[in-house]
Design an enzyme around this catalytic site. Structure first.
Site, PDB file in Angstrom:
ATOM      1  N   PRO A 108      28.381  -2.198 -18.975  1.00 13.27           N
ATOM      2  CA  PRO A 108      28.641  -1.098 -19.528  1.00 13.27           C
ATOM      3  C   PRO A 108      30.228  -0.923 -19.432  1.00 13.27           C
ATOM      4  O   PRO A 108      30.537  -0.287 -18.719  1.00 13.27           O
ATOM      5  CB  PRO A 108      27.753  -0.134 -18.729  1.00 13.27           C
ATOM      6  CG  PRO A 108      27.807  -0.757 -17.486  1.00 13.27           C
ATOM      7  CD  PRO A 108      27.793  -2.086 -17.788  1.00 13.27           C
ATOM      8  N   ASP A 122      34.470  -2.380 -15.859  1.00 18.80           N
ATOM      9  CA  ASP A 122      33.080  -2.122 -15.752  1.00 18.80           C
ATOM     10  C   ASP A 122      32.772  -0.630 -15.320  1.00 18.80           C
ATOM     11  O   ASP A 122      32.900  -0.413 -13.982  1.00 18.80           O
ATOM     12  CB  ASP A 122      32.583  -3.176 -14.844  1.00 18.80           C
ATOM     13  CG  ASP A 122      30.797  -3.373 -15.010  1.00 18.80           C
ATOM     14  OD1 ASP A 122      30.531  -2.337 -15.077  1.00 18.80           O
ATOM     15  OD2 ASP A 122      30.598  -4.180 -14.404  1.00 18.80           O
ATOM     16  N   HIS A 123      31.948   0.040 -15.967  1.00 14.75           N
ATOM     17  CA  HIS A 123      31.804   1.519 -15.291  1.00 14.75           C
ATOM     18  C   HIS A 123      30.912   1.464 -14.362  1.00 14.75           C
ATOM     19  O   HIS A 123      30.775   2.540 -13.412  1.00 14.75           O
ATOM     20  CB  HIS A 123      31.289   2.470 -16.451  1.00 14.75           C
ATOM     21  CG  HIS A 123      31.763   3.707 -16.553  1.00 14.75           C
ATOM     22  ND1 HIS A 123      31.986   4.583 -15.519  1.00 14.75           N
ATOM     23  CD2 HIS A 123      32.464   4.264 -17.605  1.00 14.75           C
ATOM     24  CE1 HIS A 123      32.847   5.634 -15.876  1.00 14.75           C
ATOM     25  NE2 HIS A 123      32.943   5.740 -16.984  1.00 14.75           N
ATOM     26  N   ARG A 124      30.272   0.431 -13.888  1.00 10.68           N
ATOM     27  CA  ARG A 124      29.368   0.375 -12.622  1.00 10.68           C
ATOM     28  C   ARG A 124      30.083   0.222 -11.295  1.00 10.68           C
ATOM     29  O   ARG A 124      29.723   0.770 -10.252  1.00 10.68           O
ATOM     30  CB  ARG A 124      28.359  -0.865 -12.954  1.00 10.68           C
ATOM     31  CG  ARG A 124      27.470  -1.039 -14.089  1.00 10.68           C
ATOM     32  CD  ARG A 124      26.549  -2.171 -14.055  1.00 10.68           C
ATOM     33  NE  ARG A 124      27.634  -3.279 -14.392  1.00 10.68           N
ATOM     34  CZ  ARG A 124      27.034  -4.511 -14.362  1.00 10.68           C
ATOM     35  NH1 ARG A 124      25.832  -4.882 -14.497  1.00 10.68           N
ATOM     36  NH2 ARG A 124      27.828  -5.410 -14.614  1.00 10.68           N
TER      37      ARG A 124
END
Length: 478
Positions: A271, A448-450
């Site tokens: 994401p 990566d938004h994680r």
């Protein structure tokens, strides 16, 4: 009497299961020495030259340029004099693993063993050995046909082609087998148009069209250039065959296929989000000029803008280690990595590759620049090894060389971020309260938004921009 030894495509390491023949370096009848490169192949990682562990006369080659072979498939056969030094050394050479590649496996023991050749089967008076040698290229090959070898390897008379061919089907490509299964074709009923009756994709597609009533019969039994197999029309024009130009089918394989798979996986799993900022690079360019001795005082190799940006990245990753990480999906953990293995995108004639500068966090700008120059030269020459193309933890993408200002790059899976750099061009800029013409660059960060939130990503990118605008900021970390 000479002994015919079969050399198979060796395991080239990194879990690779197939390779495409790019260029043959020898022909049937050529004399080869032990460990002489005989074929240039392209894998999903890089292009490599494959050396043969035997010395003798090439009696057969398998596969045309442009075709794919699985690991373990025959590459060529070599006639070696029984009891010669070449035979013994070849066997030893074949058992030695080479850097970045495993050794081929398999041997049929006992006299009277048979090895495949380009024109049929040839009796061998001893073991059929398979191996993978190491070593450097040797002197230019000579093309001769010794009488002993010619007598020992006669060309058999061609047999009539029966309706059903017994034994193994002459098919190399798994794609051809899959295509035949999907359309319920019996490959044993087809006559291959490749060398020695090898069934190519074009033969299967011709049979499919024949079954559908589009053609009256498959292609005649004739040699087909490797390029023809990938240039079949996708569909006939509405008004009939030949009414318009045919579309080309270009297979996604080799480096191009590996890049496609990685980018698609990145989009599926990560994401991602992108933020960007414009930065005044005037001071950075001035600092580079000073480093490279604009006044004639500096010594050593010149430092590139990419090397300076790479050094800025390593300083930023030390402050924001969240972006030098990866995500373990099975364990549901974020893994922060201790070393920075910095990848950089390099465009070559055979597609985009990402060489990796190892342990970039321990290098200065000059050392990073020298390594980037070495890897770039190797990439353009097709000499990069799989180890030099894997293991990156963060990627720097200088798309400004293509004359563009900005981009939203796709993360190089399984990394967590990529910094994109646009072109540096003169633009109107407010400098010290006044309008001026400054050297401006756009920086973009896809992350990566994680692994982090926008605040961390924004802080990382802002630190990069601050170092570009005021290179003295880097002095605090040098």
């Amino acid at each position: 009497m000479p002994q015919v030894l079969e050399f198979k495509l060796p395991d080239l390491g990194e879990g690779l299961t197939e390779a495409e023949i790019v260029r043959w370096l020898v022909e049937v009848g050529d004399v080869v020495a032990i460990d002489q490169p005989v074929v240039e192949v392209e894998t999903a990682k890089a292009m490599v030259e494959v050396p043969c562990p035997y010395g003798g006369v090439v009696t057969a080659r398998f596969g045309e340029e442009g075709s794919e072979l699985p690991v373990g498939a025959p590459l060529l056969t070599v006639a070696v004099a029984v009891g010669s030094d070449d035979e013994g050394e070849g066997a030893d050479s074949g058992s030695r693993p080479s850097a970045g590649a495993g050794s081929g496996s398999g041997a049929d023991s006992g006299s009277g063993s048979r090895s495949s050749s380009g024109s049929g089967e040839v009796e061998s008076s001893g073991n059929v050995l398979v191996g993978y040698g190491t070593g450097a290229p040797v002197a230019r090959r000579r093309r001769v046909r010794p009488a002993a070898v010619t007598a020992a390897v006669p060309a058999p008379e061609p047999d009539p082609v029966p309706d059903t061919v017994p034994g193994p089907v002459a098919v190399v490509s798994p794609l051809v087998r899959k295509l035949a299964r999907q359309h319920e074709l019996d490959l044993r009923q087809l006559v291959g148009s490749g060398p020695d009756g090898l069934i190519l994709r074009v033969d299967v597609e011709a049979a499919i069209r024949a079954l559908a009533g589009e053609t009256a019969a498959p292609r005649p039994h004739a040699a087909v250039p490797a390029t023809e197999a990938v240039q079949e029309p996708v569909a006939e024009s509405a008004s009939g065959a030949g009414a318009g130009p045919a579309a080309l089918r270009i297979p996604l394989r080799g480096v191009r296929g590996a890049v496609a798979d990685k980018l698609a996986r990145s989009r599926r799993e990560i994401p991602d989000a992108t933020c960007w900022v414009d930065a005044d690079a005037t001071e950075l360019m001035a600092a580079r000029s000073a480093m490279n001795g604009a006044g004639g005082t500096a010594a050593g190799p010149k430092v590139s803008v990419l090397a300076l940006l790479a050094r800025i990245c390593t300083a930023a990753l030390a402050r924001f280690p969240e972006l030098n990480s990866t995500v373990d999906l099975e364990a549901r953990e974020i893994v922060r990595l201790p070393e920075v293995h910095l990848g950089f995108a390099a465009q070559t004639e055979r597609g985009l590759v990402v060489p990796v500068v190892r342990d970039a966090q321990a290098r200065n700008a000059e050392s990073i620049g020298a390594e980037i120059a070495r890897l770039t030269e190797a990439a353009r020459a097709g000499r990069l090894t799989p180890a030099e193309l894997t293991g990156g933890t963060f990627t720097l993408n200088n798309y400004g060389v293509f004359g563009v200002d900005g981009s939203t790059p796709i993360i190089n899976h399984p990394e967590a971020a990529m910094l994109g750099v646009g072109r540096i061009v003169p633009k109107p800029w407010v400098h010290q309260g006044e309008l001026a013409v400054r050297q401006v660059v756009q920086l973009s960060l896809t992350f990566d938004h994680r692994v982090c939130d926008g605040g961390t990503a924004g802080g990382f990118l802002r630190y990069i921009a601050d170092c570009v605008e005021q290179p003295a900021v880097l002095l605090r970390t040098l």
